[in-house]
Design a protein around this motif. Structure first.
Motif, PDB file in Angstrom:
ATOM      1  N   MET A   1       7.641  -4.220   4.095  1.00  0.00           N
ATOM      2  CA  MET A   1       6.623  -4.761   3.198  1.00  0.00           C
ATOM      3  C   MET A   1       6.151  -3.623   2.298  1.00  0.00           C
ATOM      4  O   MET A   1       5.850  -2.533   2.798  1.00  0.00           O
ATOM      5  CB  MET A   1       5.437  -5.311   3.981  1.00  0.00           C
ATOM      6  CG  MET A   1       5.796  -6.348   5.023  1.00  0.00           C
ATOM      7  SD  MET A   1       6.422  -7.848   4.250  1.00  0.00           S
ATOM      8  CE  MET A   1       6.467  -8.932   5.665  1.00  0.00           C
TER       9      MET A   1
ATOM     10  N   CYS B   1       3.598  -2.339  -1.019  1.00  0.00           N
ATOM     11  CA  CYS B   1       2.566  -2.510  -2.043  1.00  0.00           C
ATOM     12  C   CYS B   1       2.383  -1.165  -2.734  1.00  0.00           C
ATOM     13  O   CYS B   1       3.218  -0.272  -2.585  1.00  0.00           O
ATOM     14  CB  CYS B   1       1.263  -3.071  -1.463  1.00  0.00           C
ATOM     15  SG  CYS B   1       0.343  -1.965  -0.369  1.00  0.00           S
TER      16      CYS B   1
ATOM     17  N   ASN C   1       0.025   1.326   0.125  1.00  0.00           N
ATOM     18  CA  ASN C   1       0.309   1.117   1.544  1.00  0.00           C
ATOM     19  C   ASN C   1      -0.952   1.292   2.399  1.00  0.00           C
ATOM     20  O   ASN C   1      -0.898   1.850   3.485  1.00  0.00           O
ATOM     21  CB  ASN C   1       1.441   2.037   2.005  1.00  0.00           C
ATOM     22  CG  ASN C   1       1.995   1.717   3.387  1.00  0.00           C
ATOM     23  OD1 ASN C   1       2.385   2.621   4.107  1.00  0.00           O
ATOM     24  ND2 ASN C   1       2.043   0.475   3.774  1.00  0.00           N
TER      25      ASN C   1
ATOM     26  N   SER D   1       0.335  -4.297   2.187  1.00  0.00           N
ATOM     27  CA  SER D   1       1.537  -4.144   3.014  1.00  0.00           C
ATOM     28  C   SER D   1       1.221  -3.845   4.487  1.00  0.00           C
ATOM     29  O   SER D   1       1.910  -4.367   5.368  1.00  0.00           O
ATOM     30  CB  SER D   1       2.518  -3.127   2.418  1.00  0.00           C
ATOM     31  OG  SER D   1       1.939  -1.870   2.219  1.00  0.00           O
TER      32      SER D   1
ATOM     33  N   SER E   1       6.020  -0.892   6.749  1.00  0.00           N
ATOM     34  CA  SER E   1       5.457  -1.030   5.407  1.00  0.00           C
ATOM     35  C   SER E   1       5.463   0.322   4.718  1.00  0.00           C
ATOM     36  O   SER E   1       5.528   1.368   5.362  1.00  0.00           O
ATOM     37  CB  SER E   1       4.042  -1.614   5.461  1.00  0.00           C
ATOM     38  OG  SER E   1       3.168  -0.757   6.175  1.00  0.00           O
TER      39      SER E   1
ATOM     40  N   CYS F   1       8.048  -7.148  -1.880  1.00  0.00           N
ATOM     41  CA  CYS F   1       7.075  -6.464  -2.745  1.00  0.00           C
ATOM     42  C   CYS F   1       5.897  -7.393  -3.037  1.00  0.00           C
ATOM     43  O   CYS F   1       6.079  -8.588  -3.263  1.00  0.00           O
ATOM     44  CB  CYS F   1       7.746  -6.057  -4.048  1.00  0.00           C
ATOM     45  SG  CYS F   1       9.144  -4.940  -3.800  1.00  0.00           S
TER      46      CYS F   1
END
Length: 149
Positions: A5, A7, A10, A14, A33, A81
């Motif tokens: 995951m 982002c 983080n 995520s 993540s 994402c």
């Protein structure tokens, strides 16, 4: 199956997605993540993300932020994402089409809101974190039904 995951930093989206997904899949899955920036590297998730997860009996307090690495594109089977900017940044780092095919927008992959973005709750309040949690929770369920036979 290995799922990543991603982002921005983080520390919010995520880590929540990682924590939620880990509660829904068996131990044969590896879920992690990362972020596209290293600004928060080594930090625990945002206190509000930790609290929101805790309210749902999920402990993400020991997670630590890390930036996405080149090795992640070979290690992970699926890379989700959280928004378009993160998606474009992640796509820009791939070395081939095989790696590119592993990457999707989280909500698009979950069948929800074609090309939609998971909003970043960082500048919001606890209500925003809860709304993101609910969105991620539903999205994880949808992704699981797609990847599990």
């Amino acid at each position: 199956m290995k799922i990543l995951m991603v982002c921005l930093g983080n520390i919010c989206r995520s880590p929540l997605a990682e924590g939620i997904m880990k509660t829904k899949v068996s131990e044969s899955f590896f879920v992690d993540s990362a972020g596209t920036i290293s600004m928060h590297e080594g930090e625990h998730p945002d206190k509000r993300a930790i609290k929101t997860a805790s309210n749902h009996n999920i402990d993400i307090s020991r997670q630590k932020s890390r930036p996405i690495t080149k090795a992640d594109f070979d290690t992970f089977d699926k890379i989700y994402c959280m928004d378009i900017d993160v998606y474009e940044d992640v796509i820009s780092k791939v070395k081939n089409e095989e790696q590119r095919k592993k990457i999707s927008l989280f909500l698009e992959a979950s069948g929800d809101h074609k090309n939609a973005e998971v909003p970043d709750p960082y500048w919001g309040d606890m209500k925003d974190f809860e709304e993101v949690f609910q969105l991620l929770d539903r999205g994880c369920d949808a992704i699981i039904s797609e990847i599990l036979p």
